[in-house]
Design a protein around this motif. Sequence first.
Motif, PDB file in Angstrom:
ATOM      1  N   PRO A  10      39.424  34.437 -68.812  1.00 49.40           N
ATOM      2  CA  PRO A  10      38.287  34.843 -68.844  1.00 49.40           C
ATOM      3  C   PRO A  10      38.344  36.031 -67.684  1.00 49.40           C
ATOM      4  O   PRO A  10      38.944  36.507 -67.334  1.00 49.40           O
ATOM      5  CB  PRO A  10      37.346  33.729 -68.154  1.00 49.40           C
ATOM      6  N   LEU A  11      36.748  36.640 -68.656  1.00 47.31           N
ATOM      7  CA  LEU A  11      36.678  38.230 -67.335  1.00 47.31           C
ATOM      8  C   LEU A  11      35.203  37.637 -66.257  1.00 47.31           C
ATOM      9  O   LEU A  11      34.792  36.363 -66.809  1.00 47.31           O
ATOM     10  CB  LEU A  11      36.298  38.951 -68.211  1.00 47.31           C
ATOM     11  N   ASN A  12      35.642  38.604 -65.562  1.00 43.25           N
ATOM     12  CA  ASN A  12      34.454  37.535 -64.523  1.00 43.25           C
ATOM     13  C   ASN A  12      33.314  38.683 -64.025  1.00 43.25           C
ATOM     14  O   ASN A  12      32.602  39.208 -63.612  1.00 43.25           O
ATOM     15  CB  ASN A  12      34.835  37.647 -63.106  1.00 43.25           C
ATOM     16  N   PHE A  13      32.525  38.725 -65.502  1.00 38.88           N
ATOM     17  CA  PHE A  13      30.936  39.361 -65.892  1.00 38.88           C
ATOM     18  C   PHE A  13      30.477  39.630 -66.791  1.00 38.88           C
ATOM     19  O   PHE A  13      31.459  38.078 -67.511  1.00 38.88           O
ATOM     20  CB  PHE A  13      31.378  41.044 -65.561  1.00 38.88           C
ATOM     21  N   GLY A  14      29.056  39.293 -66.852  1.00 38.80           N
ATOM     22  CA  GLY A  14      28.331  39.182 -69.066  1.00 38.80           C
ATOM     23  C   GLY A  14      27.721  37.747 -68.114  1.00 38.80           C
ATOM     24  O   GLY A  14      27.453  36.981 -69.449  1.00 38.80           O
ATOM     25  N   GLY A  15      27.784  37.386 -66.624  1.00 40.49           N
ATOM     26  CA  GLY A  15      27.879  35.565 -66.555  1.00 40.49           C
ATOM     27  C   GLY A  15      26.284  35.711 -67.280  1.00 40.49           C
ATOM     28  O   GLY A  15      25.214  35.732 -67.094  1.00 40.49           O
ATOM     29  N   CYS A  16      26.315  34.311 -67.533  1.00 44.43           N
ATOM     30  CA  CYS A  16      24.462  33.817 -68.577  1.00 44.43           C
ATOM     31  C   CYS A  16      24.425  32.302 -68.974  1.00 44.43           C
ATOM     32  O   CYS A  16      25.807  31.727 -69.170  1.00 44.43           O
ATOM     33  CB  CYS A  16      24.092  34.583 -69.334  1.00 44.43           C
ATOM     34  N   ARG A  17      23.360  31.792 -69.493  1.00 43.30           N
ATOM     35  CA  ARG A  17      23.550  30.475 -69.512  1.00 43.30           C
ATOM     36  C   ARG A  17      22.972  30.617 -71.151  1.00 43.30           C
ATOM     37  O   ARG A  17      21.430  30.983 -70.981  1.00 43.30           O
ATOM     38  CB  ARG A  17      23.444  29.386 -68.543  1.00 43.30           C
ATOM     39  N   LEU A  18      22.869  29.720 -72.452  1.00 42.48           N
ATOM     40  CA  LEU A  18      22.430  29.668 -73.556  1.00 42.48           C
ATOM     41  C   LEU A  18      21.662  28.141 -72.763  1.00 42.48           C
ATOM     42  O   LEU A  18      22.266  27.168 -72.384  1.00 42.48           O
ATOM     43  CB  LEU A  18      22.836  29.356 -74.609  1.00 42.48           C
ATOM     44  N   SER A  19      19.830  28.980 -72.642  1.00 43.06           N
ATOM     45  CA  SER A  19      19.115  26.926 -72.646  1.00 43.06           C
ATOM     46  C   SER A  19      18.172  27.054 -73.367  1.00 43.06           C
ATOM     47  O   SER A  19      17.820  28.028 -73.976  1.00 43.06           O
ATOM     48  CB  SER A  19      18.550  27.446 -71.099  1.00 43.06           C
ATOM     49  N   LEU A  60      15.435  34.597 -85.013  1.00 39.25           N
ATOM     50  CA  LEU A  60      15.136  36.238 -84.302  1.00 39.25           C
ATOM     51  C   LEU A  60      16.034  36.425 -83.844  1.00 39.25           C
ATOM     52  O   LEU A  60      17.170  35.904 -82.769  1.00 39.25           O
ATOM     53  CB  LEU A  60      14.157  35.662 -83.207  1.00 39.25           C
ATOM     54  N   ASN A  61      15.864  37.928 -82.658  1.00 37.56           N
ATOM     55  CA  ASN A  61      17.409  38.536 -83.473  1.00 37.56           C
ATOM     56  C   ASN A  61      16.847  39.281 -81.462  1.00 37.56           C
ATOM     57  O   ASN A  61      17.573  39.992 -81.138  1.00 37.56           O
ATOM     58  CB  ASN A  61      18.173  39.575 -84.131  1.00 37.56           C
ATOM     59  N   GLY A  62      15.782  39.257 -81.429  1.00 37.36           N
ATOM     60  CA  GLY A  62      15.142  39.854 -80.119  1.00 37.36           C
ATOM     61  C   GLY A  62      13.708  39.546 -79.462  1.00 37.36           C
ATOM     62  O   GLY A  62      13.164  38.813 -80.688  1.00 37.36           O
ATOM     63  N   SER A  63      12.477  39.351 -78.288  1.00 35.94           N
ATOM     64  CA  SER A  63      11.968  38.971 -78.252  1.00 35.94           C
ATOM     65  C   SER A  63      11.778  38.082 -78.612  1.00 35.94           C
ATOM     66  O   SER A  63      10.358  37.295 -78.785  1.00 35.94           O
ATOM     67  CB  SER A  63      10.734  39.937 -79.154  1.00 35.94           C
ATOM     68  N   VAL A  64      13.416  37.056 -77.984  1.00 34.00           N
ATOM     69  CA  VAL A  64      12.483  35.231 -78.774  1.00 34.00           C
ATOM     70  C   VAL A  64      11.807  34.449 -77.336  1.00 34.00           C
ATOM     71  O   VAL A  64      10.863  33.638 -77.909  1.00 34.00           O
ATOM     72  CB  VAL A  64      14.373  34.178 -78.581  1.00 34.00           C
ATOM     73  N   ALA A 117       7.486  29.315 -82.783  1.00 33.44           N
ATOM     74  CA  ALA A 117       8.445  27.878 -82.350  1.00 33.44           C
ATOM     75  C   ALA A 117       7.644  27.767 -81.740  1.00 33.44           C
ATOM     76  O   ALA A 117       7.321  28.138 -80.924  1.00 33.44           O
ATOM     77  CB  ALA A 117       9.548  28.050 -82.275  1.00 33.44           C
ATOM     78  N   ASP A 118       8.225  25.854 -81.300  1.00 36.05           N
ATOM     79  CA  ASP A 118       7.706  25.375 -80.373  1.00 36.05           C
ATOM     80  C   ASP A 118       7.840  25.583 -78.807  1.00 36.05           C
ATOM     81  O   ASP A 118       7.789  25.695 -77.461  1.00 36.05           O
ATOM     82  CB  ASP A 118       7.980  23.560 -80.775  1.00 36.05           C
ATOM     83  N   GLY A 119       9.436  26.133 -79.150  1.00 34.12           N
ATOM     84  CA  GLY A 119      10.242  26.435 -78.063  1.00 34.12           C
ATOM     85  C   GLY A 119      11.178  27.550 -78.609  1.00 34.12           C
ATOM     86  O   GLY A 119      11.065  27.845 -79.462  1.00 34.12           O
ATOM     87  N   ILE A 120      12.400  28.113 -76.924  1.00 30.96           N
ATOM     88  CA  ILE A 120      13.356  28.763 -77.276  1.00 30.96           C
ATOM     89  C   ILE A 120      14.588  28.387 -77.001  1.00 30.96           C
ATOM     90  O   ILE A 120      14.514  27.600 -76.554  1.00 30.96           O
ATOM     91  CB  ILE A 120      12.495  30.478 -76.774  1.00 30.96           C
ATOM     92  N   CYS A 121      15.841  28.671 -77.778  1.00 31.29           N
ATOM     93  CA  CYS A 121      16.710  28.781 -77.350  1.00 31.29           C
ATOM     94  C   CYS A 121      17.620  29.324 -76.982  1.00 31.29           C
ATOM     95  O   CYS A 121      17.997  30.678 -78.857  1.00 31.29           O
ATOM     96  CB  CYS A 121      17.476  28.043 -78.456  1.00 31.29           C
ATOM     97  N   ASP A 122      17.441  30.710 -75.910  1.00 33.64           N
ATOM     98  CA  ASP A 122      17.372  32.094 -75.873  1.00 33.64           C
ATOM     99  C   ASP A 122      19.235  32.355 -74.350  1.00 33.64           C
ATOM    100  O   ASP A 122      19.324  31.140 -73.799  1.00 33.64           O
ATOM    101  CB  ASP A 122      16.768  32.365 -75.650  1.00 33.64           C
ATOM    102  N   LEU A 123      19.493  32.919 -74.211  1.00 30.94           N
ATOM    103  CA  LEU A 123      20.574  33.506 -73.155  1.00 30.94           C
ATOM    104  C   LEU A 123      19.570  33.883 -71.944  1.00 30.94           C
ATOM    105  O   LEU A 123      18.160  34.703 -71.757  1.00 30.94           O
ATOM    106  CB  LEU A 123      20.645  34.743 -73.694  1.00 30.94           C
ATOM    107  N   VAL A 124      19.609  32.739 -70.605  1.00 30.93           N
ATOM    108  CA  VAL A 124      19.268  33.049 -69.581  1.00 30.93           C
ATOM    109  C   VAL A 124      19.788  33.759 -68.006  1.00 30.93           C
ATOM    110  O   VAL A 124      20.953  32.919 -68.362  1.00 30.93           O
ATOM    111  CB  VAL A 124      17.862  31.896 -68.821  1.00 30.93           C
ATOM    112  N   SER A 125      19.828  34.803 -67.231  1.00 31.08           N
ATOM    113  CA  SER A 125      20.374  35.148 -66.442  1.00 31.08           C
ATOM    114  C   SER A 125      19.964  34.271 -64.767  1.00 31.08           C
ATOM    115  O   SER A 125      20.357  33.876 -64.131  1.00 31.08           O
ATOM    116  CB  SER A 125      21.588  36.845 -66.533  1.00 31.08           C
ATOM    117  N   THR A 126      18.342  35.568 -65.053  1.00 32.98           N
ATOM    118  CA  THR A 126      17.881  34.838 -63.208  1.00 32.98           C
ATOM    119  C   THR A 126      16.599  33.782 -63.558  1.00 32.98           C
ATOM    120  O   THR A 126      16.242  33.286 -62.898  1.00 32.98           O
ATOM    121  CB  THR A 126      17.596  35.671 -63.555  1.00 32.98           C
ATOM    122  N   GLY A 127      16.241  34.003 -65.221  1.00 31.26           N
ATOM    123  CA  GLY A 127      14.928  32.954 -65.574  1.00 31.26           C
ATOM    124  C   GLY A 127      13.931  34.177 -65.493  1.00 31.26           C
ATOM    125  O   GLY A 127      12.700  33.580 -65.146  1.00 31.26           O
ATOM    126  N   THR A 128      13.729  35.169 -64.452  1.00 34.53           N
ATOM    127  CA  THR A 128      12.729  36.128 -64.668  1.00 34.53           C
ATOM    128  C   THR A 128      11.741  35.888 -65.744  1.00 34.53           C
ATOM    129  O   THR A 128      10.220  35.860 -65.882  1.00 34.53           O
ATOM    130  CB  THR A 128      12.768  37.200 -63.321  1.00 34.53           C
TER     131      THR A 128
END
Length: 299
Positions: free
Chosen positions: A98-107, A151-155, A164-175
């Motif tokens: 594992p590497l210690n960069f690129g941290g994010c969550r799929l939410s 969708l590949n961008g602007s989800v 769509a009703d909602g999204i499932c996308d990568l989040v790091s800060t949430g801004t």
Amino acid sequence: MTTETRLRIAMQKSGRLSDDTQSLLKRCGLKLNVSDRRLLAHVSNMPIDIMRVRSSDIPGLVMDGVCDLGIVGDNTLEEAALERQLMGSKSEYIKTSPLNFGGCRLSIAMPEEFNYQGVDSLNGLRFATTYPQLLKRFASQNGINVDFCMLNGSVEVAPRVGLADGICDLVSTGTTLEANGLKEVEIIFRSTASLIQTVEQLSPKKQSILNTILPRIQGVMKAKESKYIMLHAPKDRISEVSALMPGKETPTILPLAGRDDLVAVHVVATETIFWETMEALKSLGCNSILVMPIEKMMG
Ligand code: ATP
């Protein structure tokens, strides 16, 4: 087993992981010229080629054995592995480190006004996502049915435009979510970048290159997380001072010329040093407290 002698590593050509990946490889001593536009960049001082591609192509290149190693986000990797399993294509790989960069969550995120009452309230809804396989797996693990549009961008704009009703996308800060009137309701996958390896056996030459660079990669990561601390401490408070050092190794204690009451303490700390720790050290009578970055570590 291939007879080629140059180790081939796939990395993202441009995007969120490319700068960190490039700097990791450089800090491992690889001299590479990525300013040119070529797909394959030669490392001039080691038998290594760097293949610069889109992130989403990296898992397949490693799983098919076209590249020996790849640096990619776990999210992209897991999505590709699930997709390939579905298609009956090769989906195996070795997670080398594992590497210690690129941290994010799929939410999963929903419009702020959505009345979220737990996972069941997502049943039957439609989500915009780049990660349909991870979304489907989450839905089936939670016993709900979901629909998706790819969708590949602007989800994040999809709910606002009625796609769509909602999204499932990568989040790091949430801004970005906040700026689009969305709230995060479920984290479905946590990700960092990883170094992955083909399951095909490497030639002895390639294996020996990997054996050289792997400890360097680990050394660079360890150094990034560690700090070298130097301070002057009252001789009679050394044990309290040592107890304050986060993730400490055994400190080096050195005499200070002309001082019987003070000693110099040097230590490598493997966790973040907060201002509060420095203030606590000061209140124990320490002074000249220095916290310095470490460039390389081994052993
Ligand atoms: P490519 O365009 O190269 O095919 P991509 O669209 O996934 O891939 P980026 O947006 O640069 O490209 O993201 C690359 C990776 O960075 C992601 O797959 C993820 O692992 C990581 N990442 C870290 N934080 C974030 C974030 N906030 N949003 C998106 N990706 C993130």
